[in-house]
Motif scaffolding. Structure first.
Motif, mmCIF file in Angstrom:
data_model
loop_
_atom_site.group_PDB
_atom_site.id
_atom_site.type_symbol
_atom_site.label_atom_id
_atom_site.label_comp_id
_atom_site.label_asym_id
_atom_site.label_seq_id
_atom_site.Cartn_x
_atom_site.Cartn_y
_atom_site.Cartn_z
ATOM 1 N N GLY A 1 0.881 -1.321 0.031
ATOM 2 C CA GLY A 1 0.032 -0.274 -0.139
ATOM 3 C C GLY A 1 0.992 1.254 -0.099
ATOM 4 O O GLY A 1 0.433 1.986 -0.863
ATOM 5 N N ALA A 2 1.897 1.285 0.702
ATOM 6 C CA ALA A 2 3.067 2.527 1.012
ATOM 7 C C ALA A 2 3.622 2.623 -0.445
ATOM 8 O O ALA A 2 3.689 3.823 -0.874
ATOM 9 N N LEU A 3 4.030 1.687 -1.097
ATOM 10 C CA LEU A 3 4.796 1.811 -2.524
ATOM 11 C C LEU A 3 3.666 2.207 -3.486
ATOM 12 O O LEU A 3 3.988 3.316 -4.267
ATOM 13 N N VAL A 4 2.221 1.851 -3.562
ATOM 14 C CA VAL A 4 1.367 2.386 -4.518
ATOM 15 C C VAL A 4 0.973 3.747 -4.224
ATOM 16 O O VAL A 4 0.945 4.434 -5.189
ATOM 17 N N LEU A 5 0.909 4.047 -3.041
ATOM 18 C CA LEU A 5 0.769 5.344 -2.656
ATOM 19 C C LEU A 5 1.722 6.393 -3.075
ATOM 20 O O LEU A 5 1.566 7.393 -3.479
ATOM 21 N N LEU A 6 3.052 6.149 -2.664
ATOM 22 C CA LEU A 6 4.199 6.791 -3.413
ATOM 23 C C LEU A 6 4.106 6.914 -4.859
ATOM 24 O O LEU A 6 4.386 7.928 -5.387
ATOM 25 N N ALA A 7 3.858 5.760 -5.472
ATOM 26 C CA ALA A 7 3.792 5.686 -6.769
ATOM 27 C C ALA A 7 2.792 6.683 -7.327
ATOM 28 O O ALA A 7 2.836 7.388 -8.434
ATOM 29 N N ALA A 8 1.567 6.722 -6.491
ATOM 30 C CA ALA A 8 0.502 7.595 -7.072
ATOM 31 C C ALA A 8 0.670 8.970 -7.062
ATOM 32 O O ALA A 8 0.416 9.720 -7.890
ATOM 33 N N GLU A 9 1.446 9.567 -5.969
ATOM 34 C CA GLU A 9 1.998 10.634 -5.925
ATOM 35 C C GLU A 9 2.984 11.214 -6.881
ATOM 36 O O GLU A 9 2.902 12.437 -7.283
ATOM 37 N N THR A 10 3.863 10.108 -7.005
ATOM 38 C CA THR A 10 4.819 10.605 -8.196
ATOM 39 C C THR A 10 4.348 10.781 -9.464
ATOM 40 O O THR A 10 4.669 11.595 -10.255
ATOM 41 N N GLY A 11 3.283 10.157 -9.768
ATOM 42 C CA GLY A 11 2.869 9.975 -11.186
ATOM 43 C C GLY A 11 1.627 10.952 -11.239
ATOM 44 O O GLY A 11 0.893 10.940 -12.400
ATOM 45 N N GLY A 12 1.168 11.600 -10.154
ATOM 46 C CA GLY A 12 0.004 12.550 -10.219
ATOM 47 C C GLY A 12 -1.057 11.554 -10.525
ATOM 48 O O GLY A 12 -2.077 11.955 -11.243
ATOM 49 N N GLY A 13 -1.412 10.444 -9.781
ATOM 50 C CA GLY A 13 -2.667 9.755 -9.943
ATOM 51 C C GLY A 13 -3.818 10.560 -9.509
ATOM 52 O O GLY A 13 -3.711 11.527 -8.538
ATOM 53 N N LYS A 14 -4.881 9.932 -9.554
ATOM 54 C CA LYS A 14 -6.093 10.605 -8.937
ATOM 55 C C LYS A 14 -6.309 10.273 -7.612
ATOM 56 O O LYS A 14 -5.942 9.307 -6.899
ATOM 57 N N TRP A 15 -6.898 11.133 -6.928
ATOM 58 C CA TRP A 15 -7.287 11.169 -5.372
ATOM 59 C C TRP A 15 -7.647 9.593 -4.845
ATOM 60 O O TRP A 15 -7.239 9.259 -3.897
ATOM 61 N N PRO A 16 -8.693 9.161 -6.027
ATOM 62 C CA PRO A 16 -9.286 7.823 -5.325
ATOM 63 C C PRO A 16 -8.172 6.687 -5.174
ATOM 64 O O PRO A 16 -8.157 5.792 -4.179
ATOM 65 N N VAL A 17 -7.117 6.629 -5.830
ATOM 66 C CA VAL A 17 -6.064 5.817 -5.935
ATOM 67 C C VAL A 17 -5.026 6.042 -4.796
ATOM 68 O O VAL A 17 -4.725 5.042 -3.875
ATOM 69 N N SER A 18 -4.987 7.295 -4.560
ATOM 70 C CA SER A 18 -3.950 7.456 -3.304
ATOM 71 C C SER A 18 -4.826 7.314 -1.952
ATOM 72 O O SER A 18 -4.387 6.846 -0.901
ATOM 73 N N LEU A 19 -6.097 7.526 -2.056
ATOM 74 C CA LEU A 19 -6.906 7.177 -0.799
ATOM 75 C C LEU A 19 -7.025 5.799 -0.456
ATOM 76 O O LEU A 19 -7.037 5.471 0.390
ATOM 77 N N GLY A 20 -7.168 5.001 -1.543
ATOM 78 C CA GLY A 20 -7.108 3.391 -1.462
ATOM 79 C C GLY A 20 -5.997 2.999 -1.192
ATOM 80 O O GLY A 20 -5.885 1.871 0.014
ATOM 81 N N ALA A 21 -4.791 3.444 -1.521
ATOM 82 C CA ALA A 21 -3.314 2.749 -0.993
ATOM 83 C C ALA A 21 -3.353 3.315 0.408
ATOM 84 O O ALA A 21 -2.599 2.549 1.083
ATOM 85 N N ALA A 22 -3.968 4.431 0.729
ATOM 86 C CA ALA A 22 -3.664 5.167 2.202
ATOM 87 C C ALA A 22 -4.385 3.857 3.174
ATOM 88 O O ALA A 22 -3.915 3.614 4.239
ATOM 89 N N LEU A 23 -5.368 3.594 2.716
ATOM 90 C CA LEU A 23 -6.383 2.830 3.554
ATOM 91 C C LEU A 23 -5.690 1.376 3.726
ATOM 92 O O LEU A 23 -5.751 0.738 4.586
ATOM 93 N N VAL A 24 -5.326 0.792 2.575
ATOM 94 C CA VAL A 24 -4.516 -0.461 2.738
ATOM 95 C C VAL A 24 -3.213 -0.438 3.344
ATOM 96 O O VAL A 24 -3.161 -1.245 4.203
#
Length: 265
Positions: free
Chosen positions: A85-108
């Motif tokens: 989850g932490a790796l996906v969260l950082l990847a989402a922030e680095t790539g400018g992903g949508k907030w639902p992706v970041s939220l889901g990764a944070a929950l995981v």
């Protein structure tokens, strides 16, 4: 050593989860991505240290033993899930992903953290309490640090953060009371066990941090020049709370036979 390693993982959570919240909804673009990366590094460093200490104590030091621990034990699987989850969260922030992706990764990530330590072995309900506790504390501390570093610090920023801070305190209060009832079942256990005594110290520091937050809001309302000083005081108290929580994770609850391997902040 256990408290130090738990403290590293908590610091990493604040930088990663709290930093992501600040970048998305409070101070756009701040903190920088390298701060989130440092958070991921601290989280993984803390967990790797905890696994190393645990397996070394048991006499299992081969690479196969590490793999077996991570894939066959509840704590190990929770660490793996939290790391993903932490790796996906950082990847989402680095790539400018949508907030639902970041939220889901944070929950995981939070769910994985909740399965490490006192949240393990008590069922999904208690693990959910620990996950919510982790998220609320990370958002509160991360938000305070973001506001403290903002240039300039203004009342509009404080007004935007205040509802989030209040919600975080409410979640921390409710989940903290419910978790305390799970681990401490009689009044005598609060003063008669080291776990209960450390928890009382934590509660006192949280109360002081809430008081400091009230002073910060009053300073903003009155437009006092010492507002940054009040913010720094609140931040230091919250860091102290994380430190005491790290110590708390090394103390087994009176009603639990599960050893502590780090827990939720």
């Amino acid at each position: 050593m256990g408290a130090l390693l738990a403290g590293l993982s908590f610091a990493g959570l604040v930088l990663l989860l709290g930093g992501t919240f600040a970048r998305r909804w409070l101070t756009p673009g701040t903190p920088r991505l390298r701060c989130l990366g440092a958070g991921l590094g601290l989280l993984l460093l803390g967990w790797c240290g905890q696994v190393t200490v645990t397996l070394t104590t048991l006499g299992f030091t081969a690479p196969a033993d590490v793999l077996a621990y991570l894939t066959t034990t509840g704590t190990g699987r929770s660490m793996l899930l939290g790391s993903i989850g932490a790796l996906v969260l950082l990847a989402a922030e680095t790539g400018g992903g949508k907030w639902p992706v970041s939220l889901g990764a944070a929950l995981v990530t939070a769910w994985g953290v909740a399965g490490v330590g006192h949240g393990a072995g008590h069922g999904s309900w208690v693990q959910a309490l620990h996950a919510a506790h982790t998220l609320a504390m990370s958002v509160w501390v991360g938000g305070v640090l973001a506001v403290l570093r903002a240039r300039p610090v203004n009342a509009a920023l404080a007004r935007r953060f205040t509802p989030v801070a209040l919600a975080s305190v409410l979640v921390l209060t409710v989940t903290g009371l419910l978790m305390s009832g799970e681990h401490l079942t009689t009044p005598a256990q609060w003063m008669g066990s080291l776990y209960g005594q450390v928890l009382l110290v934590k509660l006192a520091l949280v109360a002081l941090a809430v008081g400091a937050a009230v002073l910060v809001r009053r300073a903003f309302a009155a437009r006092r020049p010492q507002v940054r000083l009040h913010l720094a005081r609140e931040a230091l108290l919250l860091v102290a709370v994380l430190g005491v929580t790290a110590v708390l994770t090394t103390q087994p609850p009176p009603q639990s036979s599960h050893p502590a391997h780090g827990g939720s902040p």
